[in-house]
Write an enzyme that holds these catalytic residues in place. Sequence first.
Site, PDB file in Angstrom:
ATOM      1  N   GLU A  20     -38.411  37.072  31.169  1.00 12.01           N
ATOM      2  CA  GLU A  20     -38.976  37.347  29.845  1.00 12.01           C
ATOM      3  C   GLU A  20     -39.698  38.686  29.769  1.00 12.01           C
ATOM      4  O   GLU A  20     -39.761  39.312  28.717  1.00 12.01           O
ATOM      5  CB  GLU A  20     -39.922  36.232  29.408  1.00 12.01           C
ATOM      6  CG  GLU A  20     -39.220  34.933  29.026  1.00 12.01           C
ATOM      7  CD  GLU A  20     -38.967  34.021  30.215  1.00 12.01           C
ATOM      8  OE1 GLU A  20     -39.184  34.444  31.366  1.00 12.01           O
ATOM      9  OE2 GLU A  20     -38.550  32.863  29.981  1.00 12.01           O
ATOM     10  N   PHE A  45     -46.268  19.418  28.495  1.00 13.01           N
ATOM     11  CA  PHE A  45     -45.359  20.170  29.366  1.00 13.01           C
ATOM     12  C   PHE A  45     -45.079  21.545  28.760  1.00 13.01           C
ATOM     13  O   PHE A  45     -44.730  21.650  27.590  1.00 13.01           O
ATOM     14  CB  PHE A  45     -44.054  19.395  29.547  1.00 13.01           C
ATOM     15  CG  PHE A  45     -43.046  20.136  30.390  1.00 13.01           C
ATOM     16  CD1 PHE A  45     -43.322  20.440  31.712  1.00 13.01           C
ATOM     17  CD2 PHE A  45     -41.840  20.544  29.844  1.00 13.01           C
ATOM     18  CE1 PHE A  45     -42.402  21.149  32.477  1.00 13.01           C
ATOM     19  CE2 PHE A  45     -40.918  21.249  30.605  1.00 13.01           C
ATOM     20  CZ  PHE A  45     -41.199  21.543  31.931  1.00 13.01           C
ATOM     21  N   GLN A  46     -45.248  22.572  29.533  1.00 13.75           N
ATOM     22  CA  GLN A  46     -45.032  23.962  29.118  1.00 13.75           C
ATOM     23  C   GLN A  46     -45.890  24.371  27.931  1.00 13.75           C
ATOM     24  O   GLN A  46     -45.469  25.154  27.085  1.00 13.75           O
ATOM     25  CB  GLN A  46     -43.552  24.230  28.845  1.00 13.75           C
ATOM     26  CG  GLN A  46     -42.724  24.073  30.122  1.00 13.75           C
ATOM     27  CD  GLN A  46     -41.331  24.638  30.012  1.00 13.75           C
ATOM     28  OE1 GLN A  46     -40.718  24.593  28.960  1.00 13.75           O
ATOM     29  NE2 GLN A  46     -40.827  25.168  31.127  1.00 13.75           N
ATOM     30  N   LYS A  87     -42.200  23.480  18.273  1.00 15.29           N
ATOM     31  CA  LYS A  87     -40.837  22.964  18.253  1.00 15.29           C
ATOM     32  C   LYS A  87     -40.548  22.107  17.019  1.00 15.29           C
ATOM     33  O   LYS A  87     -39.500  22.235  16.394  1.00 15.29           O
ATOM     34  CB  LYS A  87     -40.579  22.154  19.525  1.00 15.29           C
ATOM     35  CG  LYS A  87     -39.139  21.684  19.643  1.00 15.29           C
ATOM     36  CD  LYS A  87     -38.784  21.199  21.029  1.00 15.29           C
ATOM     37  CE  LYS A  87     -37.298  20.877  21.088  1.00 15.29           C
ATOM     38  NZ  LYS A  87     -36.860  20.462  22.422  1.00 15.29           N
ATOM     39  N   MET A 116     -47.406  56.808  44.770  1.00 15.08           N
ATOM     40  CA  MET A 116     -48.636  57.210  44.090  1.00 15.08           C
ATOM     41  C   MET A 116     -49.855  56.599  44.780  1.00 15.08           C
ATOM     42  O   MET A 116     -50.914  57.226  44.858  1.00 15.08           O
ATOM     43  CB  MET A 116     -48.575  56.812  42.613  1.00 15.08           C
ATOM     44  CG  MET A 116     -49.707  57.381  41.787  1.00 15.08           C
ATOM     45  SD  MET A 116     -49.760  59.184  41.886  1.00 15.08           S
ATOM     46  CE  MET A 116     -48.845  59.651  40.424  1.00 15.08           C
TER      47      MET A 116
HETATM   48  C1  LIG Z   1     -47.290  46.112  37.897  1.00 10.19           C
HETATM   49  C2  LIG Z   1     -48.020  47.166  38.633  1.00 10.19           C
HETATM   50  N1  LIG Z   1     -48.600  46.874  39.816  1.00 10.19           N
HETATM   51  C3  LIG Z   1     -49.272  47.849  40.501  1.00 10.19           C
HETATM   52  C4  LIG Z   1     -49.388  49.103  39.992  1.00 10.19           C
HETATM   53  C5  LIG Z   1     -50.163  50.169  40.757  1.00 10.19           C
HETATM   54  N2  LIG Z   1     -49.285  51.275  41.145  1.00 10.19           N
HETATM   55  C6  LIG Z   1     -49.234  52.417  40.437  1.00 10.19           C
HETATM   56  S1  LIG Z   1     -48.119  53.498  41.052  1.00 10.19           S
HETATM   57  C7  LIG Z   1     -47.702  52.452  42.294  1.00 10.19           C
HETATM   58  C8  LIG Z   1     -46.667  52.838  43.305  1.00 10.19           C
HETATM   59  C9  LIG Z   1     -45.302  52.890  42.721  1.00 10.19           C
HETATM   60  O1  LIG Z   1     -44.365  53.018  43.770  1.00 10.19           O
HETATM   61  P1  LIG Z   1     -42.872  53.393  43.495  1.00 10.19           P
HETATM   62  O2  LIG Z   1     -42.328  52.585  42.390  1.00 10.19           O
HETATM   63  O3  LIG Z   1     -42.133  53.317  44.769  1.00 10.19           O
HETATM   64  O4  LIG Z   1     -42.956  54.883  42.952  1.00 10.19           O
HETATM   65  P2  LIG Z   1     -43.449  56.234  43.652  1.00 10.19           P
HETATM   66  O5  LIG Z   1     -44.904  56.391  43.353  1.00 10.19           O
HETATM   67  O6  LIG Z   1     -43.175  56.121  45.110  1.00 10.19           O
HETATM   68  O7  LIG Z   1     -42.639  57.276  42.976  1.00 10.19           O
HETATM   69  C10 LIG Z   1     -48.444  51.276  42.219  1.00 10.19           C
HETATM   70  C11 LIG Z   1     -48.347  50.176  43.185  1.00 10.19           C
HETATM   71  C12 LIG Z   1     -48.798  49.343  38.729  1.00 10.19           C
HETATM   72  N3  LIG Z   1     -48.885  50.521  38.123  1.00 10.19           N
HETATM   73  N4  LIG Z   1     -48.112  48.369  38.092  1.00 10.19           N
END
Ligand SMILES: Cc1ncc(C[n+]2csc(CCOP(=O)(O)OP(=O)(O)O)c2C)c(N)n1
Lengths: 568, 163
Positions: free
Chosen positions: A50, A112-113, A162, A478
Amino acid sequence: MELTGAEIAIRCLQEEGVEYVFGYPGGAVLFIYDALFNQGKVKHILVRHEQAAVHAADGYARSTDKVGVALVTSGPGVTNAVTGIATAYLDSIPMVIISGQVPTFAIGEDAFQEVDAVGITRPCVKHNFLVKDASEIAGTIKKAFYLARSGRPGPVLVDIPKDVSNQKAPFNYPSSVSVRSYHPSQHGEVGQIKHAVQLLLEAKRPMIYAGGGVILSDASRQLTELVRLLGFPVTNTLMGLGGYPATDKQSLGMLGMHGTLEANLAMQNCDVLLAVGARFDDRVIGNVKHFNQEKRKIIHIDIDPSSISKRVKVDVPIVGDVAYVLGDLLAVLHSSKQKPEPQALAAWWAQIEEWRGKRCMGYRNSDEIIKPQFVLEKLYEVTRGDAFVTSDVGQHQMWTAQYYKFDKPRRWINSGGLGTMGFGLPAAMGVQIANPGATVACVTGEGSIQMNIQELSTCKQFRLPLKIVLLNNRYLGMVRQWQEFFHGNRYSESYMEALPDFMKLAEAYGHVGMRIDKPADVEPALREAFARKDDLVFMDFRTDQTENVFPMVPGGKGLSEVILAEEL
Amino acid sequence: MRHIISLLMENEAGALSRVAGLFSARGYNIESLTVAPTEDATLSRMTIVTSGSDDVIEQINKQLNKLIEVVAVMDLSEGEHLECELMLVKVQAVGEMREELVRMAEIFHGRIIDVSDKTYIIELTGAGSRLDSFLQAIDRSLILETVRTGASGIGQGDRILKL
Ligand SMILES: Cc1ncc(C[n+]2csc(CCOP(=O)(O)OP(=O)(O)O)c2C)c(N)n1
């Protein structure tokens, strides 16, 4: 004629001209799915989760000016959708989400749900409704679409129990709608607009700062005209890229945490700032105190009064739809004999060119190892800068924003406000469905892509020929970058072990997979992939693991306290 | 600074939780909040007492206005207004205190609305500070329980909050 609530709901979607609904069935929406089955106008895209339904509806909306529509069941259907809804909310994306609910007589019994969908989504929707009678469905859906698309857009949830979807009621779709407490303004106040023009014409070091509001209000034509007429520098936010052509010489590129030196310094040092559909958020202006150290007059155009003077006090607030206000502003400018002061402006541009001359976005390329920036430069070339590009969240997102020069609005699709990993692939599906035949690329990381990788199956079912550009650095890049800069190189849980073979994975889903290890193969691979018009091609680029995003204004710092690549 | 904000909103299930949710989500203070339907049954009127810097109060007003179910907002503190609060106090009333408490209630224009052989319930209305003074004026150990409605406010003269 009497229809069931479910039939009414679908009829409403037809009346709204909805072509596509992104959804996933379940017990509480069975009647609605039955009503969908019995008609041919509204097409349903069956996703695999979803969250993806909502992101796809979101991508659909962002790449057009239409309202995205998602349909989910009660309980886990709604909770799975919440991340998508919050993503749309933070970026002000027009969307209607229809959710099933347990029957009215069971509400409150921990049935439920059952979850309190209205309660759970309240802080991340523009508005939401629980419909208690089939006779209210049509009016509510009409209102939902109106609220979603008008004023500052946003997601609106309609929760339908529903039994209500199976209850009969007469169907009349209201031709108009009014909500007595809701009157978003279109035109700004004339006196304020004149005042703004005066300030702009007297400016010595002017700057225009344009955000996502320009895209949402389809005002890039007006913005471009204004910028050219005045001869001022302009910067776009992450959400505003494409609102002004990035390849134009008056564009200073993106500003903010990973913005260009010239954009950030011009922001900091200008004497008159025109903010258009932007909200001075923390990733854009950094530390407010530092930003306020320089004195400047600020004009702020925004449709949402609560965005004005929220983080930064402004001198000339103008509440209105950006397109209308810019139109009126242009009219005043055209009728004014005064012109911006040429000498002051020339001196300001000279200063800006000096900053620009530092070439803050330069990087050292390599013959041995693929640099992510290089892939994006090539992506830009191969797609002639004309693709729709979605991204996930992380370094790859920032590099895409920096190196893909967007000249048109609605081409750059990313989760700016919430920063939702897992957004890119499903959003790209929505973009491709809204723009059949268009080139759609999804730039992603190996962390992000795995958050909604199951959607490769949806892409197969609906033959969506996306081009997935995976910048695979085997790190949550990052996070690793922040750990390197601010946590003493302690790479706590940011290394990804046991990654799948993405090429085989793509093939397992019935798509084309590629793995690219050498810089020399980057361009040929991209050319081959984009030439395959009918296939989804998943390109696994093995990139430099240690590359960082520069420039960088560290969190909590000011715009001039920037780290440049060579300083490290 | 303390502000008293009055608003009209749709008399619908959920409207109250939107207002309360806004205050908690954005970290605004609520000192008190009262709400009841108005003479127009489709509307409820709410009085919120809050405090914050001018910037925060400006945001509170804007954010309240942004809620779809909020029809009109007025910051009463920006002009002449009256506020009034109702308090019920149950006190221990035995021996000579029975007389003393009647006298105190009179001084504060309170009414004794319930009497048992050991207790009184005293009803007081007025500005919150007056109700505070009453509680300070009587012996603390006599107070068995208190209940206060929080302030209701209304603008004076032609400051009118109506549709
Ligand atoms: C749902 C979610 N969980 C955690 C984060 C924190 N976060 C920001 S950037 C990142 C790393 C992303 O890694 P990747 O997709 O491999 O991209 P890269 O930075 O290596 O290009 C994380 C864990 C986020 N933005 N969104």
